[in-house]
Enzyme design. Structure first.
Site, mmCIF file in Angstrom:
data_model
loop_
_atom_site.group_PDB
_atom_site.id
_atom_site.type_symbol
_atom_site.label_atom_id
_atom_site.label_comp_id
_atom_site.label_asym_id
_atom_site.label_seq_id
_atom_site.Cartn_x
_atom_site.Cartn_y
_atom_site.Cartn_z
ATOM 1 N N CYS B 414 47.965 2.425 73.883
ATOM 2 C CA CYS B 414 48.098 1.142 73.200
ATOM 3 C C CYS B 414 47.713 1.207 71.731
ATOM 4 C CB CYS B 414 47.286 0.088 73.920
ATOM 5 S SG CYS B 414 45.584 0.559 74.180
ATOM 6 N N HIS B 458 42.118 -2.468 75.545
ATOM 7 C CA HIS B 458 43.490 -2.588 75.078
ATOM 8 C C HIS B 458 43.469 -2.887 73.575
ATOM 9 C CE1 HIS B 458 47.742 -2.903 75.685
ATOM 10 N NE2 HIS B 458 47.815 -4.202 75.363
ATOM 11 N N ASP B 474 52.243 -7.948 71.466
ATOM 12 C CA ASP B 474 51.681 -6.749 72.097
ATOM 13 C C ASP B 474 52.768 -5.696 72.206
ATOM 14 O OD1 ASP B 474 50.456 -4.796 73.498
ATOM 15 O OD2 ASP B 474 49.856 -6.047 75.205
#
Lengths: 326, 660
Positions: B414, B458, B474
């Site tokens: 991520c 994350h 995201d």
């Protein structure tokens, strides 16, 4: 002299009176709520300090578990009071008796301690302050006998002072105690002198007077002998005189001549206690030598005899001479 | 006394994990010496040795670099004293001092950890210390050593258990006071979890840990899994390699200052909209001040800091579990009007490097009509060019990491996606920033709460769009939508890399899952209700129980509880009966006396049984034999107790029957 001391004495007397009322004397006493006193011990103060510190620590770090330990210890401190109290409650003390002793020696009190059926008791302490103390557990035994000694001063009766029964079980954070007045007494014989005055006790029955008859010796008539000057008219064997025209004296002499008399009046030294001490020594000596002896005290005569029981009777008479019995 | 030493070791053991290592040999030497003294092989150390030991201890303390005053220093000092004291335990008094210090140390350890296991261990220590306290106070001659140890420990367990109700009542009612002064807690405790910087590879490390980060209880409806973005920090500054909060490193105090001045929370800059999400989160000890909330948290209870980036932050690094109550409105518009200061921060790029990416951004931006289309294009590119989502990305070197990822490796976690996405946005003139925190969480049905673990860590982004303010984007979802829908485990399933390093993790054993969740639920309850019980909780609890909080009412209630506990104790200890159960022989003897009294032979209180028997036999010749035998048997039991008293007692009963 000093009024402070007077006040203190008065207070002490009052306290003793209150205690006596609260704790009446009896041969057997069972400790119950009314009779048990309990206070936190010095150790408990230390723990209170720890608890306070922990509470501060809990506040400062806002830490629940530190609070919990602090409160847990506090709860333990309180619960322990119940435990200590229970360890004493229900205990029965029974006075078994006090063994006789000589003045100045230790009188030994025998006490039976017994516990309720379903409770065991630990680390019970019986004490006479400054005299003697003993610690016992009542675990497998239902009843135990313990002996405690206490010094004596004069002859007469020894009445045990109040006995302190206490316990710190289990954690020592509290002290429970009670005073027990046991209704029991023991004899304290006079303190025997080391070496008795010699002539005493050598006197023969020949010098006896009416006192002998009182002692019951008349029925033990054993014979007659020639009249000697000074024999009492009651002793003259009139029947024999009638037969023979000669004066004979009834003899208890054969019999009495082996007896030894310990006679108060024959003691040359002054002073009641001194005399008693001498007599006491003689009793012990004669007993030791297994001789037959009697005791004469003003107002009391003990016919000659021997053996343990006789010795005890004689010593009791000496111990209680002049003592108003209760 | 050997048990005292054992208790000391029990108390000291858990400290070894938290305090300097050199303590261990010192404690071992002291224990060994003590054992030799107890065995009679050595004498108590003399004053010279004692001084030497104290000197060694203090020297070690100074050399180990502990700060004064700090908890570590205090604990180390106390522990040394505790150990050394055992060298001069001579009397009962010394032993009691040792035990009391032991109690203190048990509590002190809870400043290091308040976990359930630590608490259970603490209970064991309490039992051992209390057992030894009982043992120190008196020796019971009738017991063997082993017997008395077992007996004392059992007694300690009973007593401490009976204390629990009272302890709980005091715990609930004792006034909670605000801290009086402040001592730095731990010196140099490890930091875990999210940090305030992000280089490629940082978040993967967290992704490999199954440690708990925090737990959340929702009041009302729980948001869907893909909406659970737990914002921690906003990272504005990129230096070509690493993302940080600001252009230079701030320490905690500078950060606090910033959060109170130019970077402060300004509620008027948001327009609250949508449905509220109310929740309580309990954060694990992390050694860092970051808290994680659903952005933006509009209402927050507790002493926390808030920032212009809608962060919520603790005043101090967390050294103990931390409870936060918050209400978030996720649909809220934030910073529709963007202050210049924030805009500058959100557009900053290094002056050089990553040329290919810059060119790509400018080209794509030209092709796209609007900012939104541009964003979609960038996301589509991740998807179309078969970028890969992996826990084990290749290393990228120190220079041109964005280029390396976007054009060469195309494999990343991520952080790679978020970092490169923000880079592309900024390169195209769109304000954007990296947000790090946690996404998702594991729902614990047993405890009805959400557990968020380190592997839920994350990174995502926020893009500022005109008229809409900050919008969450995201980029990871473009490559691995399952990461957000189902969590990391599902997202890297094909790769098989989830928790690959922790072979023994209970998570690897599905059959244990139920047990694990139950256990976790218990721990959470512990955290929330025991550790989190503070002034506010106390007020809330009392209020719900009593209605209002007048002093009289609370005192009455507490008093009632105390009385109930006192009664419980009396009952539990069998002290509530009026009459203590008599020994059977005494009871029978009493009845014997009563029976004889009815027949005219009265025993005076002071009469000894023997003397009374004599009198009674004279008075009642018919019963003389029975009376004599009864008395004999009775005295036999009293004064020479037979091994089995039951035979004698039965005989007494038979004889008593004859008298009646």
């Amino acid at each position: 002299m000093s009024s402070g001391a007077d006040v203190a004495n008065a207070l002490q007397a009052q306290l003793d009176g209150w205690l006596r009322q609260r704790l009446p004397s009896a041969r057997a006493t069972t400790l119950n709520q009314r009779k048990i006193f309990i206070v936190p011990s010095k150790t408990a103060l230390g723990l209170v300090g720890v608890i306070a510190l922990l509470f501060l620590l809990g506040i400062n770090f806002q830490n629940s578990l530190v609070y919990i330990i602090s409160f847990w210890l506090l709860a333990l401190l309180l619960l322990n009071i119940f435990y200590t109290w229970r360890n004493l409650a229900g205990l029965t003390l029974t006075a078994m008796g006090v063994e006789p002793c000589f003045a100045g020696e230790k009188a030994v009190l025998e006490v039976a301690l017994s516990r309720p059926v379903k409770q065991t008791k630990y680390a019970l302490e019986l004490a006479w302050k400054g005299e003697d103390q003993v610690q016992v557990d009542l675990i497998s035994a239902q009843t135990l006998r313990v002996k405690l000694s206490h010094s004596t001063e004069g002859r007469g009766y020894f009445k045990p002072p109040r006995l302190q029964v206490s316990t710190r079980y289990p954690t020592g954070l509290a002290v429970a105690w009670s005073y027990v007045y046991l209704d029991v007494q023991g004899l304290v014989y006079p303190n025997p002198v080391e070496k008795a005055f010699q002539p005493i006790g050598q006197s023969h029955g020949g010098t006896t007077d009416d006192g002998l008859e009182i002692a019951g010796g008349t029925s033990d008539f054993s014979g007659v002998r020639d009249y000697q000057h000074g024999d009492g008219p009651k002793r003259i064997h009139w029947a024999k005189f009638a037969q023979t025209g000669k004066l004979y004296t009834k003899t208890f002499v054969d019999y009495a001549s082996h007896d030894l008399w310990l006679d108060w009046d024959e003691l040359p030294m002054p002073g009641i206690e001194v005399r008693l001490s001498h007599l006491c020594r003689k009793v012990l000596d004669f007993h030791q030598e297994q001789r037959q002896y009697g005791l004469k005290l003003p107002g009391k005569v003990i016919a000659p005899g021997k053996g343990e029981a006789h010795k005890a009777r004689c010593l009791q008479a000496l111990a209680l001479f002049g003592v108003v019995s209760e | 006394m050997i048990w005292l030493l054992a208790a000391q070791l029990v108390v000291m053991l858990p400290f070894l994990f938290d305090l300097p290592l050199w303590l261990l040999p010192v404690l071992v030497v002291v224990a060994w010496w003590r054992l030799r003294v107890l065995a009679g092989a050595a004498s108590q150390p003399g004053n010279v040795v004692k001084l030497l030991l104290i000197g060694l201890g203090v020297g070690g303390l100074l050399l180990s670099g502990l700060r004064f005053p700090s908890l570590d220093a205090m604990a180390t000092l106390l522990l040394l004293g505790f150990a050394f004291k055992s060298l001069e335990v001579v009397q009962r008094r010394d032993a009691i001092v040792v035990i009391f210090i032991g109690y203190f140390l048990v509590a002190l350890h809870f400043l290091y950890t308040q976990s359930l296991t630590a608490a259970l261990y603490g209970m064991v220590s309490m039992v051992v210390l209390t057992g030894v306290l009982v043992g120190v106070q008196q020796a019971i001659t009738e017991f063997s050593t082993g017997q008395s140890v077992r007996f004392n420990l059992r007694l300690a367990v009973f007593m401490l258990l009976q204390c629990l109700p009272l302890m709980m009542v005091i715990f609930v009612f004792a006034p909670r006071i605000a801290p009086l002064w402040s001592i730095p807690l731990a010196s140099g405790q490890t930091q875990t979890g999210m940090t305030d910087r992000m280089a490629p590879g940082d978040i993967e490390k967290l992704g490999k840990s199954d440690e708990l980060a925090f737990r959340v209880t929702f009041k009302g409806k729980r948001p869907a899994q893909h909406e659970l973005y737990w914002q921690g920090l906003v990272l504005n500054h990129f230096d070509g390699h690493e993302w940080r909060q600001f252009d230079r490193d701030y320490d905690v105090y500078q950060l606090k200052t910033a959060l109170m001045s130019h970077y402060r929370w300004q509620p008027e800059r948001m327009q609250v909209q949508g449905n509220p999400v109310a929740y309580e989160a309990v954060y694990e000890t992390s050694g860092q001040p970051w808290l994680f909330t659903l952005s933006p948290a509009v209402e927050v209870e507790g002493d926390v800091l808030r920032g212009a980036d809608y962060r919520v932050m603790a005043q101090e690094a967390l050294q103990a579990p931390f409870l936060l109550k918050a209400v978030s409105y996720p649909a809220t518009q934030r910073d529709v009007v963007l202050p210049e200061y924030l805009r500058t921060l959100a557009l900053g790029l290094p002056s050089t490097g990553d040329q290919r990416s810059r060119e790509l951004a400018q080209r794509l931006r030209r092709e796209a009509g609007s900012e939104q289309v541009y964003i979609d294009k960038v996301l589509a590119r991740f998807h179309d060019l078969a970028f890969e989502y992996t826990l084990n990305p290749p290393t990228l070197g120190d220079k041109d990491t964005i280029d390396g990822f976007l054009f060469d490796s195309k494999r990343g976690f991520c952080a790679h996606y978020a970092g490169s996405f923000v880079f592309l946005m900024r390169a195209a003139g769109i304000p954007a920033r990296v947000v790090v925190g946690y996404q998702g969480g594991e729902w614990n049905a047993a405890g009805q709460y959400l557990a968020v673990h380190q592997y839920d860590a994350h990174a995502w982004t926020e893009v500022w769009l005109a008229g809409r303010g900050w919008v969450r984007v995201d980029p990871t979802t473009a490559v691995a939508p399952s990461r957000v829908e189902q969590g990391l485990e599902a997202a890297v399933q094909a790769e098989g890399s989830f928790l690959a390093d922790s072979v023994l993790s209970a998570r690897k054993m599905p059959w244990l899952n139920g047990v694990r969740q139950q256990f976790d639920a218990v721990q959470y309850g512990w955290r929330r209700w025991v550790l989190g019980y503070d002034r506010e909780e106390q007020a809330a609890l009392l209020k719900s129980a009593l209605g209002d909080l007048s002093v009289g009412k609370v005192a009455l209630f507490a008093g009632g509880l105390f009385a109930a506990i006192g009664l419980f104790w009396l009952l539990a200890l069998g002290m509530a009966q009026r009459r203590q159960p008599e020994a059977p022989e005494h009871r029978l003897y009493r009845r014997f006396c009563e029976a004889l009294a009815k027949r005219g032979a009265r025993r005076e209180p002071g009469d000894a049984p023997g003397a009374f028997a004599h009198q009674a036999a004279e008075h009642l010749p018919a019963l003389a034999e029975v009376i004599r035998e009864f008395t004999q048997v009775y005295e036999g039991i009293c004064y020479a107790p037979p091994a089995d008293g039951r035979v004698a007692t039965r005989r007494l009963k038979t004889l008593l029957g004859k008298i009646r």
